[in-house]
Structures are given as C-alpha cells and as structure tokens.
Motif scaffolding. Structure first.
Motif, PDB file in Angstrom:
ATOM      1  N   GLN A 193       0.827  -1.203   0.000  1.00  0.00           N
ATOM      2  CA  GLN A 193       0.000   0.000   0.000  1.00  0.00           C
ATOM      3  C   GLN A 193       0.867   1.260   0.000  1.00  0.00           C
ATOM      4  N   VAL A 194       1.926   1.258   0.818  1.00  0.00           N
ATOM      5  CA  VAL A 194       2.833   2.416   0.854  1.00  0.00           C
ATOM      6  C   VAL A 194       3.555   2.578  -0.475  1.00  0.00           C
ATOM      7  N   ILE A 195       4.017   1.488  -1.052  1.00  0.00           N
ATOM      8  CA  ILE A 195       4.706   1.557  -2.344  1.00  0.00           C
ATOM      9  C   ILE A 195       3.786   2.165  -3.396  1.00  0.00           C
ATOM     10  N   ASN A 196       2.567   1.695  -3.448  1.00  0.00           N
ATOM     11  CA  ASN A 196       1.610   2.206  -4.434  1.00  0.00           C
ATOM     12  C   ASN A 196       1.243   3.666  -4.174  1.00  0.00           C
ATOM     13  N   ASP A 197       1.127   4.045  -2.905  1.00  0.00           N
ATOM     14  CA  ASP A 197       0.837   5.440  -2.576  1.00  0.00           C
ATOM     15  C   ASP A 197       1.973   6.353  -3.030  1.00  0.00           C
ATOM     16  N   CYS A 198       3.203   5.929  -2.789  1.00  0.00           N
ATOM     17  CA  CYS A 198       4.366   6.731  -3.204  1.00  0.00           C
ATOM     18  C   CYS A 198       4.447   6.833  -4.730  1.00  0.00           C
ATOM     19  N   LEU A 199       4.082   5.755  -5.395  1.00  0.00           N
ATOM     20  CA  LEU A 199       4.099   5.735  -6.861  1.00  0.00           C
ATOM     21  C   LEU A 199       3.103   6.733  -7.432  1.00  0.00           C
ATOM     22  N   HIS A 200       1.924   6.807  -6.837  1.00  0.00           N
ATOM     23  CA  HIS A 200       0.847   7.608  -7.409  1.00  0.00           C
ATOM     24  C   HIS A 200       0.745   9.023  -6.836  1.00  0.00           C
ATOM     25  N   ASP A 201       1.427   9.289  -5.711  1.00  0.00           N
ATOM     26  CA  ASP A 201       1.381  10.630  -5.116  1.00  0.00           C
ATOM     27  C   ASP A 201       2.808  11.149  -4.958  1.00  0.00           C
ATOM     28  N   SER A 202       3.426  11.460  -6.081  1.00  0.00           N
ATOM     29  CA  SER A 202       4.830  11.862  -6.095  1.00  0.00           C
ATOM     30  C   SER A 202       5.065  13.177  -5.352  1.00  0.00           C
ATOM     31  N   GLU A 203       4.079  14.073  -5.366  1.00  0.00           N
ATOM     32  CA  GLU A 203       4.268  15.378  -4.721  1.00  0.00           C
ATOM     33  C   GLU A 203       4.400  15.224  -3.200  1.00  0.00           C
ATOM     34  N   ASN A 204       3.493  14.482  -2.595  1.00  0.00           N
ATOM     35  CA  ASN A 204       3.558  14.255  -1.147  1.00  0.00           C
ATOM     36  C   ASN A 204       4.808  13.467  -0.778  1.00  0.00           C
ATOM     37  N   THR A 205       5.159  12.495  -1.605  1.00  0.00           N
ATOM     38  CA  THR A 205       6.343  11.680  -1.353  1.00  0.00           C
ATOM     39  C   THR A 205       7.599  12.541  -1.371  1.00  0.00           C
ATOM     40  N   ALA A 206       7.683  13.478  -2.318  1.00  0.00           N
ATOM     41  CA  ALA A 206       8.849  14.366  -2.410  1.00  0.00           C
ATOM     42  C   ALA A 206       8.945  15.276  -1.187  1.00  0.00           C
ATOM     43  N   THR A 207       7.806  15.739  -0.687  1.00  0.00           N
ATOM     44  CA  THR A 207       7.783  16.592   0.502  1.00  0.00           C
ATOM     45  C   THR A 207       8.317  15.837   1.714  1.00  0.00           C
ATOM     46  N   ILE A 208       7.871  14.592   1.866  1.00  0.00           N
ATOM     47  CA  ILE A 208       8.322  13.752   2.978  1.00  0.00           C
ATOM     48  C   ILE A 208       9.817  13.466   2.866  1.00  0.00           C
ATOM     49  N   ALA A 209      10.290  13.182   1.671  1.00  0.00           N
ATOM     50  CA  ALA A 209      11.709  12.884   1.458  1.00  0.00           C
ATOM     51  C   ALA A 209      12.578  14.095   1.776  1.00  0.00           C
ATOM     52  N   ASN A 210      12.122  15.273   1.390  1.00  0.00           N
ATOM     53  CA  ASN A 210      12.878  16.491   1.657  1.00  0.00           C
ATOM     54  C   ASN A 210      12.962  16.755   3.160  1.00  0.00           C
TER      55      ASN A 210
END
Length: 377
Positions: free
Chosen positions: A334-351
C-alpha cells in the motif's frame, strides 16, 4: 586520550562503519584491534586509522550458541586475552565495539586495570540472542564504566535483561551528510547502467537473511504495478545461502524475474540509494538502530520501515517517512503504491527526511557527545 578499540569482525557491517567514524578523531592516539582479518582492516587503513589483527583463529561462538559451545571457546580466547592485556597497557581505556570484543575486553580490563567502554549495537532479546549469550553480555557489560547504546530500544532491552541503567547512555550513529549528496548526472548514469530507466525503483539494502525480510518485499511486489522494480543490495553472510535460494525460488514462482535484481555487496551505497524512488526496510525482528534508514534520508529518499525497535525513533509516519507493521506485505504494498501515485507528497516527505537526518545525525555532533562521555571517565 589513548584508546584501544576492539572489534570481532573482519567484514564491515553497521557496527564497524560506526567504529570508523568514532575512531577517526583519535587516529593519532588509538589502535583498532580486530579478531579476524578481512576487508574491514583495509577500510580502516584507508581512513588512516591504525589497525592490527590480534588473532587469526576463528572464535566458534554465535548469537544462538549454547552454554557448552560458549565454554568450548574459552581455550581459543586465552591467547587472545593475553594479547589484549599486553596491548591495553599502552592505552588509557578499552573500547569494545561488539559482543565478543566485550567479553575479551571485560577480562582484559580487569587484568590491565584499564576502564572499559562498551558500544552496544544490539537488542539483547530472545529473537536475537540465546539466553546464555544474553547473560554473558549483560554480566560483562555491567563491569564497564560506560555502556553507549545506539538507540533507546537497545538501552531498554539491555536494562530489561539486567543491565545497569546508571552506566547506560544513548548516542545515535553519526553520518557525514556530504557523503550522501550525489550529482544528478551520476544518478541517471546509475539507473541507465542497471536498466532502471522508466521504472519505479524500490531499494532494499541489507545482508540477505530471513529476519531482514527480503521475502516480505517480494511478496508485496505482487500487489504492485509491473513498473515497480526491486533492487536487493547485499548478500548472505553467516551461512544463509539457503535463504538466498529460497528468494530466487519465490521470485520464479511469483513470476517476478523481470522485476527483481540481485546486486550483491556494493560499496557505492549512496549512489545506488539516490537511484531509487523508495527505500524499504523490512526487518521482522526489532532493529537496534537502522543505519540504512538514516542513509536513505540523507540521500533525500522516502523510507518505509518496519515499525519496531530503533526504526520507531528515526521515522515519524507521514512526516519524514512511513511505518508499517513488521511481516505485513499488504501494508508495505500500500505504501509503495501510494508513493508511486502521489509523487508530490512523497517528495515533501523525502525532503523533510533529508533535513531532519542532517541535523540529528551529523557525525561531528555525535562525536562530540561521545568525547564528552569519554572525558568524564
């Protein structure tokens, strides 16, 4: 201050990489004594840290060893202890970095009348150690002047096993953030060389072992789109080749041959992490610290980690990474798929992960903490 560091390993694992960072400030006044020869010796030499292999005889004791096996190793330890005692007299303190080093160091500390420091990189729990090994570790560590635990989880398990709270301090592992700033050109070249262009890459960085949970990531991959590719960086270390064979069989059975790449042991970890879109930590038992988690954060990559042990101290779910229940591939998928489809939120978290990790785990600050503790001795 002159320090005799002791480590049982000839191969560089997480504890050994941590030791390099700790020993560097003392490189003109220290010696790292190893209980085995190997690539770790070369790595120390490359960092201009004096090193000596104190024994070439393999100590036949493992984390799950019985009392009989432990007693059987005493004959092997006598010459090594004598060598450490002789060497320690030229130094101000003994710094044991692993459990076998602790046992030898505790006896040598008593005989040479030098204070002992133990750096605890393990969770002393039944999942990781036999009852007799836990008892030996706690008894030896309680003779130390200082026990440095690499996480609150490690400290808590030590105290629950009978360890002294009054000599225990938590100091996280330190990292040089500059080592994880990888040029985008290098990242693109790495992806191209590995055939990862156009893929959503999930990286797993660990030795291949059942408790590290690579099989869970592979099971989760079934529930992800075909563009998701997994790279497994690491290999079997301690007679775990059967597990590696099982992983290959699992991949074949699930028809994932084109979505999983085995890269073996690699030295270019920051470059490989930077080429990933997500880093997965899937340990089924509590991790003492989780070095890979911090390295991924410093590379500016989102991390999904098993919610146990030291990982809980490093990751805030939805803030600087993701936490999932250990051993639950559906949650991981579920997390993998969420990161795949919501790149903007994923980038914010990574930063946010990169910023917080750079502040919390900077090696200069960590070494200052350790130096202050050692000075008090």
């Amino acid at each position: 201050m002159k320090i005799l560091f002791l480590d049982q390993s000839g191969k560089p694992g997480g504890a050994e990489l941590c030791l390099i960072d700790i020993a560097k400030p003392y490189q003109n006044n220290c010696l790292v004594g190893l209980f085995a020869d190997g690539s770790f010796k070369s790595l120390l030499a490359e960092n201009h840290i004096p090193v000596q292999v104190l024994t070439t005889q393999n100590i036949q004791v493992r984390k799950d060893s019985s009392l009989a096996q432990g007693l059987g190793s005493l004959r092997q330890l006598v010459p090594l202890i004598a060598k450490v005692v002789q060497t320690a007299r030229a130094y101000d303190l003994i710094y044991a970095n692993t459990q076998k080093a602790l046992v030898v160091g505790a006896i040598a500390s008593f005989l040479s009348r030098r204070p002992l420091v133990y750096h605890l990189h393990d969770i002393l729990s039944p999942e990781h150690f036999s009852k007799i090994n836990r008892r030996i570790a706690v008894t030896a560590a309680n003779r130390a002047s200082l026990v440095i635990a690499n996480s609150q989880a490690s400290k808590t398990a030590f105290i629950e096993a009978g360890g002294r709270a009054d000599i225990s301090e938590v100091v996280y592992n330190g990292f040089d953030p500059q080592n994880y700033q990888i040029d985008e050109l290098v990242v693109n070249q790495t992806r191209q060389q590995l055939g990862l262009e156009g893929k959503f890459v999930v990286g797993h960085f660990s030795r291949l072992a059942p408790w590290k949970g690579q099989h869970i990531l592979i099971e989760a991959l079934v529930q992800c789109p075909q563009q998701v590719t997994v790279i497994l960086v690491g290999d079997a270390l301690f007679g775990e080749q059967e597990y590696v064979q099982n992983l290959h069989q699992q991949i074949t059975t699930l028809g994932l041959e084109n979505q999983v790449k085995f890269l073996g042991f690699r030295s270019d970890i920051p470059q490989l992490m930077s080429a990933c879109d997500l880093i997965a930590h899937t340990s089924t038992a509590a991790e003492p610290f989780g070095r890979v988690i911090v390295e991924a954060m410093l590379c500016g990559k989102p991390v999904v980690a098993a919610k146990a042990g030291g990982a809980v101290e490093l990751v805030e779910h939805g803030i600087n990474g993701f936490l999932v229940t250990p051993g639950k591939p559906q949650e991981l998928a579920q997390v993998i798929n969420d990161c795949l489809h919501d790149s903007e939120n994923t980038a914010t978290i990574a930063n946010h992960a990169r910023i917080t990790a750079s502040q919390r785990f900077d090696v200069t600050n960590i070494n200052q903490q350790i130096a202050q503790l050692l000075t008090k001795l």
